[in-house]
Design a protein around this motif. Structure first.
Motif, PDB file in Angstrom:
ATOM      1  N   PHE A 184       7.683  14.451 -12.007  1.00  0.00           N
ATOM      2  CA  PHE A 184       6.906  13.285 -11.598  1.00  0.00           C
ATOM      3  C   PHE A 184       5.634  13.769 -10.918  1.00  0.00           C
ATOM      4  CE2 PHE A 184       9.913  13.964  -8.042  1.00  0.00           C
ATOM      5  CZ  PHE A 184       9.039  14.062  -6.956  1.00  0.00           C
ATOM      6  N   TYR A 185       4.567  12.991 -11.103  1.00  0.00           N
ATOM      7  CA  TYR A 185       3.263  13.273 -10.502  1.00  0.00           C
ATOM      8  C   TYR A 185       2.770  11.974  -9.903  1.00  0.00           C
ATOM      9  CZ  TYR A 185      -1.654  14.885 -10.336  1.00  0.00           C
ATOM     10  OH  TYR A 185      -2.934  15.241  -9.945  1.00  0.00           O
ATOM     11  N   PHE A 186       2.860  11.863  -8.571  1.00  0.00           N
ATOM     12  CA  PHE A 186       2.530  10.636  -7.847  1.00  0.00           C
ATOM     13  C   PHE A 186       1.286  10.885  -7.004  1.00  0.00           C
ATOM     14  CE2 PHE A 186       7.365   9.602  -7.663  1.00  0.00           C
ATOM     15  CZ  PHE A 186       7.343   9.208  -8.992  1.00  0.00           C
ATOM     16  N   THR A 187       0.202  10.189  -7.309  1.00  0.00           N
ATOM     17  CA  THR A 187      -1.086  10.525  -6.716  1.00  0.00           C
ATOM     18  C   THR A 187      -1.725   9.335  -6.006  1.00  0.00           C
ATOM     19  OG1 THR A 187      -2.027  10.100  -8.909  1.00  0.00           O
ATOM     20  CG2 THR A 187      -1.611  12.391  -8.315  1.00  0.00           C
ATOM     21  N   ILE A 188      -2.643   9.657  -5.070  1.00  0.00           N
ATOM     22  CA  ILE A 188      -3.408   8.665  -4.316  1.00  0.00           C
ATOM     23  C   ILE A 188      -2.457   7.638  -3.681  1.00  0.00           C
ATOM     24  CG2 ILE A 188      -5.396   7.114  -4.326  1.00  0.00           C
ATOM     25  CD1 ILE A 188      -6.173   9.891  -5.090  1.00  0.00           C
ATOM     26  N   ASN A 189      -1.497   8.149  -2.919  1.00  0.00           N
ATOM     27  CA  ASN A 189      -0.567   7.293  -2.180  1.00  0.00           C
ATOM     28  C   ASN A 189      -1.124   7.070  -0.772  1.00  0.00           C
ATOM     29  OD1 ASN A 189       1.853   7.234  -4.128  1.00  0.00           O
ATOM     30  ND2 ASN A 189       1.391   9.417  -3.951  1.00  0.00           N
ATOM     31  N   PHE A 190      -1.508   5.842  -0.492  1.00  0.00           N
ATOM     32  CA  PHE A 190      -2.185   5.531   0.769  1.00  0.00           C
ATOM     33  C   PHE A 190      -1.304   5.897   1.961  1.00  0.00           C
ATOM     34  CE2 PHE A 190      -3.580   2.516   4.134  1.00  0.00           C
ATOM     35  CZ  PHE A 190      -4.869   3.013   4.278  1.00  0.00           C
ATOM     36  N   ASP A 191      -1.956   6.391   3.022  1.00  0.00           N
ATOM     37  CA  ASP A 191      -1.184   6.884   4.164  1.00  0.00           C
ATOM     38  C   ASP A 191      -1.809   6.508   5.503  1.00  0.00           C
ATOM     39  OD1 ASP A 191       1.092   8.334   5.178  1.00  0.00           O
ATOM     40  OD2 ASP A 191      -0.308   9.900   5.782  1.00  0.00           O
ATOM     41  N   TYR A 210     -17.179   5.925   3.860  1.00  0.00           N
ATOM     42  CA  TYR A 210     -15.825   5.351   3.778  1.00  0.00           C
ATOM     43  C   TYR A 210     -14.833   6.479   3.519  1.00  0.00           C
ATOM     44  CZ  TYR A 210     -11.830   2.939   1.615  1.00  0.00           C
ATOM     45  OH  TYR A 210     -10.568   2.505   1.286  1.00  0.00           O
ATOM     46  N   ILE A 211     -13.745   6.467   4.288  1.00  0.00           N
ATOM     47  CA  ILE A 211     -12.694   7.475   4.165  1.00  0.00           C
ATOM     48  C   ILE A 211     -11.345   6.767   4.156  1.00  0.00           C
ATOM     49  CG2 ILE A 211     -11.618   9.532   5.192  1.00  0.00           C
ATOM     50  CD1 ILE A 211     -14.323   9.934   6.711  1.00  0.00           C
ATOM     51  N   ALA A 212     -10.476   7.157   3.242  1.00  0.00           N
ATOM     52  CA  ALA A 212      -9.097   6.655   3.229  1.00  0.00           C
ATOM     53  C   ALA A 212      -8.167   7.844   3.039  1.00  0.00           C
ATOM     54  CB  ALA A 212      -8.894   5.635   2.113  1.00  0.00           C
ATOM     55  N   HIS A 213      -7.145   7.910   3.878  1.00  0.00           N
ATOM     56  CA  HIS A 213      -6.203   9.035   3.833  1.00  0.00           C
ATOM     57  C   HIS A 213      -5.086   8.744   2.839  1.00  0.00           C
ATOM     58  CE1 HIS A 213      -3.812  12.420   4.842  1.00  0.00           C
ATOM     59  NE2 HIS A 213      -2.888  11.741   5.496  1.00  0.00           N
ATOM     60  N   GLN A 214      -4.812   9.721   1.958  1.00  0.00           N
ATOM     61  CA  GLN A 214      -3.808   9.574   0.910  1.00  0.00           C
ATOM     62  C   GLN A 214      -3.137  10.909   0.631  1.00  0.00           C
ATOM     63  OE1 GLN A 214      -6.635   6.186  -1.080  1.00  0.00           O
ATOM     64  NE2 GLN A 214      -6.992   8.334  -1.380  1.00  0.00           N
ATOM     65  N   LEU A 215      -2.015  10.868  -0.097  1.00  0.00           N
ATOM     66  CA  LEU A 215      -1.260  12.071  -0.417  1.00  0.00           C
ATOM     67  C   LEU A 215      -0.857  12.080  -1.894  1.00  0.00           C
ATOM     68  CD1 LEU A 215       1.143  12.260   2.673  1.00  0.00           C
ATOM     69  CD2 LEU A 215      -0.805  13.748   2.220  1.00  0.00           C
ATOM     70  N   ASP A 216      -0.825  13.286  -2.458  1.00  0.00           N
ATOM     71  CA  ASP A 216      -0.343  13.517  -3.832  1.00  0.00           C
ATOM     72  C   ASP A 216       0.980  14.282  -3.785  1.00  0.00           C
ATOM     73  OD1 ASP A 216      -2.713  12.444  -4.668  1.00  0.00           O
ATOM     74  OD2 ASP A 216      -3.545  14.307  -5.471  1.00  0.00           O
ATOM     75  N   PHE A 217       1.837  14.019  -4.783  1.00  0.00           N
ATOM     76  CA  PHE A 217       3.142  14.681  -4.870  1.00  0.00           C
ATOM     77  C   PHE A 217       3.420  15.124  -6.301  1.00  0.00           C
ATOM     78  CE2 PHE A 217       3.460  12.075  -1.147  1.00  0.00           C
ATOM     79  CZ  PHE A 217       4.314  12.744  -0.288  1.00  0.00           C
ATOM     80  N   LEU A 218       4.047  16.268  -6.406  1.00  0.00           N
ATOM     81  CA  LEU A 218       4.619  16.743  -7.674  1.00  0.00           C
ATOM     82  C   LEU A 218       6.071  17.095  -7.404  1.00  0.00           C
ATOM     83  CD1 LEU A 218       4.333  17.827 -10.651  1.00  0.00           C
ATOM     84  CD2 LEU A 218       3.956  20.071  -9.593  1.00  0.00           C
TER      85      LEU A 218
END
Length: 312
Positions: free
Chosen positions: A170-177, A297-305
């Protein structure tokens, strides 16, 4: 002042492509490259892209040469997004030098050099899709881009894993944090209140009476993935950072910023904790800053593999 009647979600998705391209964590991306099995015409990678929007992730995976031989299935609950994808993807592929042809059963075939990609697009609710497909088909790679923070992670992840081959990726990207930052400040206390209330709308969102959102989905994914039996192979930040350089905002990123500001306006319009006139002035000032090229503008997010459980 920016004309709010011109907002279009497909146009927003197009405008944010360059924002996402910068944001995606390249270390996590390279880990995905390294984790993929050898791809051949006889053994194409089966990719499922959920909440696929207008198909921009497919474009990116082809541009960045991740995919050679693949069968790509893209679904989205919004028929407008899928209609846009059906129109834009063949045009984009042709401009990139792909030969585009029909492959039967509503599929398209993109061929260029060593790349042979069949593409299937469908407008369908994710849970209806899972219910229909979980005993029929399995995919090797599950992609969810800027999507999981709109869902209930506890219930959605196990359901999604039902359509992935045991041990698949799985590749889950740009997950807001949990961080939405506008600079310069207008009023630090009022700015903070708007951010708090805006995030709360995500946490309180309900669709069909079910919780459907998490303003801290990025950090919570560590726990929910492990609870679902998944193994995290890599993770990293994928922050949006948008600012104007000497020539203004890159590409169509000013539109992206206007859209974000309008999204906040729509989410908080009439909120009892916000003075309506003061909030209206705040929104107008943020739009003005975009037009002047002064808004950052800045938004914090995380990617997962990672890998789904070897046995489901």
């Amino acid at each position: 002042m920016f004309d709010s009647t011109s907002y279009s979600f497909p146009a927003y998705l197009s405008a944010k492509k360059s924002v996402d391209d910068r944001a995606l964590n390249r270390h996590v991306w390279q880990s995905l490259v390294n984790a993929l099995p050898p791809l051949t015409p006889e053994s194409p990678l089966r990719v499922l892209d959920v909440g696929a929007g207008t198909g921009v992730m497919l474009e990116r995976m082809l541009e960045w040469r991740l995919l050679t031989d693949a069968a790509y299935t893209a679904i989205d609950a919004d028929s407008g997004n899928i209609d846009s994808a059906r129109q834009s993807l063949p045009r984009w592929a042709g401009e990139q030098g792909f030969r585009v042809s029909e492959a039967g059963a509503g599929r398209m075939l993109f061929e260029r050099d060593e790349q042979n990609i069949s593409v299937e697009l469908e407008a369908i609710d994710i849970f209806a899709f899972i219910e229909r497909e979980q005993n029929l088909r399995k995919w090797d790679l599950l992609v969810a881009h800027a999507f999981l923070d709109l869902m209930n992670l506890e219930t959605t992840l196990p359901a999604l894993f039902n359509v992935v081959s045991p041990g698949g990726l799985f590749y889950f990207t740009i997950n807001f944090d949990g961080a939405t930052i506008f600079e310069p400040e207008i009023d630090s206390h009022f700015d903070a209140l708007i951010e708090t209330l805006y995030h709360r709308t995500a946490d309180e969102r309900r669709i069909a009476h079910r919780p459907s959102g998490d303003s801290r989905a990025g950090r919570h994914l560590f726990h929910h993935l492990r609870e679902a039996g998944a193994r995290i192979l890599d993770a990293g930040s994928s922050d949006w950072v948008v600012f104007a350089g000497p020539d203004g905002y890159p590409g169509n990123e000013a539109y992206f910023l206007h859209f974000i500001i309008n999204t906040i306006r729509a989410a908080l319009l009439g909120h009892p904790q916000l003075d309506p006139e003061r909030f209206s002035r705040w929104i107008d000032e943020r739009h003005h800053q975009v037009e002047q090229g002064t808004l950052t503008y800045i938004a914090h997010q995380l990617d997962f593999l990672g890998r789904v459980p070897p046995r489901l």
